[in-house]
Write an enzyme that holds these catalytic residues in place. Structure first.
Site, PDB file in Angstrom:
ATOM      1  N   LYS A   1      30.619  37.709  40.373  1.00 62.59           N
ATOM      2  CA  LYS A   1      32.059  37.645  40.670  1.00 62.59           C
ATOM      3  C   LYS A   1      32.572  36.223  40.491  1.00 62.59           C
ATOM      4  CE  LYS A   1      31.772  41.579  43.813  1.00 62.59           C
ATOM      5  NZ  LYS A   1      31.673  42.066  45.209  1.00 62.59           N
TER       6      LYS A   1
ATOM      7  N   GLN B   1      31.526  39.901  51.246  1.00 67.56           N
ATOM      8  CA  GLN B   1      30.548  40.751  50.561  1.00 67.56           C
ATOM      9  C   GLN B   1      29.811  41.636  51.571  1.00 67.56           C
ATOM     10  OE1 GLN B   1      30.022  40.945  47.126  1.00 67.56           O
ATOM     11  NE2 GLN B   1      28.701  42.660  47.659  1.00 67.56           N
TER      12      GLN B   1
ATOM     13  N   ASP C   1      39.668  43.386  48.093  1.00 65.74           N
ATOM     14  CA  ASP C   1      38.750  44.533  47.969  1.00 65.74           C
ATOM     15  C   ASP C   1      39.467  45.846  48.304  1.00 65.74           C
ATOM     16  OD1 ASP C   1      36.225  43.961  46.997  1.00 65.74           O
ATOM     17  OD2 ASP C   1      35.448  43.277  48.933  1.00 65.74           O
TER      18      ASP C   1
END
Ligand code: NAD
Length: 285
Positions: free
Chosen positions: A52, A96, A119
């Site tokens: 990412k 994460q 997200d």
């Protein structure tokens, strides 16, 4: 039969995003900035975060990594999230997953400012998606929708089967398809007769996590298959492993009109959509 090239589609998206970032900075704005929080030593999470961050750099997006030990307390993580929420130099926040067991992931996700939640996992964004409002959509189902629209154009009236009901993939995928005017069935571990449900579907999206569960003879000829699954299985030779999806690819490819491969299908789209969401977060100011 057409193999849907997610890798090529994602590269085009990433090039477009990089151009948009250049246009933004040329107009005097700072580059979009993504804060990435990584707690603990989970090897897969480290790989995902590295990918990412590399993708951000390539698109001209600033990423700020916050690494913490596996023994971080929930209070410490919530304090970090609060600091990132307040920081005007941070557009997007990504924590994460998975988090270590002493930390309640749902509480942490709910602490992120919904307008920095790139997200799309915050309940406010889930609610916006479910009610058809603009917000952040989880990257994997957004990537699937992009591939479907690029392949089929208008999805209205199509019979779509989503297999899996997770908050990360299945549920938001179903909401996106409803908004795109498809007729949507959501199947899960308690569903009866998946082959019969699949036989009716113009579009099958498999997000289960079971290697090659969806068989070619379940599918309607000419359908479109989006395979979200990423499963590592032993190679036939017994030496090493290989990645397979939730769909038995070669069988399905004989029946379907369009199908995503694993790897090279949905996976690359997830990162491209994260960049798109980060650019969108920066543009909201
Ligand atoms: P999950 O474990 O949270 O959810 C799996 C879902 O599958 C559940 O809703 C469950 O009800 C359903 N299910 C389980 N067994 C079933 C069965 N026999 N029949 C029908 N449904 C069944 O998983 P997830 O996070 O949604 O991920 C699903 C898969 O997608 C995994 O392989 C994961 O690695 C992969 N994934 C890929 C990406 C990507 O970027 N390509 C992103 C996220 C997840």
């Amino acid at each position: 039969m057409q193999i849907i090239d997610g890798k090529a589609h994602a590269l085009r998206m990433r090039a477009d995003i990089a151009h948009a970032v250049i246009a933004r900075t040329a107009a005097g704005a700072r580059a979009p900035a993504l804060a990435v929080v990584l707690v603990g030593e989970d090897p897969a999470s480290h790989v995902y975060v590295r990918n990412k961050i590399a993708a951000c750099a390539e698109a001209g997006i600033t990423s700020i990594e916050h690494r913490r030990d596996a023994n971080l307390t929930e209070a410490e993580l919530l304090a970090l999230v609060a600091q990132l929420n307040r920081d005007p130099a941070v557009d997007g926040i990504l924590v994460q997953l998975p988090l270590p067991p002493q930390i309640d992931s749902a509480r942490v996700i709910s602490a992120i400012d919904p307008d920095k939640d790139v997200d799309g996992f915050h309940p406010v964004n889930a609610g916006r998606l479910a009610t058809g409002l603009d917000g952040f959509v989880p990257c994997t189902p957004l990537g699937c929708l992009r591939l479907l629209e690029a392949t089929l154009g208008d999805l209205s009236g199509a019979d779509a089967l989503v297999i899996g009901r997770s908050n990360i993939v299945g549920r938001p995928m179903a909401s996106l398809l409803v908004s795109a005017s498809a007729t949507v069935t959501v199947a899960h571990s308690r569903s009866r007769d998946l082959p019969a449900l699949s036989a009716r579907a113009d579009i099958v999206i498999a997000a289960v996590g079971r290697p090659e569960m969806v068989r070619g003879n379940w599918l309607k000829p000419g359908c479109t298959v989006i395979d979200v699954g990423i499963n590592r299985v032993p190679k036939e030779s017994g030496q090493g492993t290989r990645l397979v999806g939730d769909v038995a690819f070669s069988e399905a490819a004989d029946v379907a009109a369009h199908i995503t491969p694993v790897p090279g299908g949905v996976g690359p789209m997830t990162i491209a959509c994260l960049l798109e969401n980060t650019l969108k977060a920066a543009a909201r100011e």
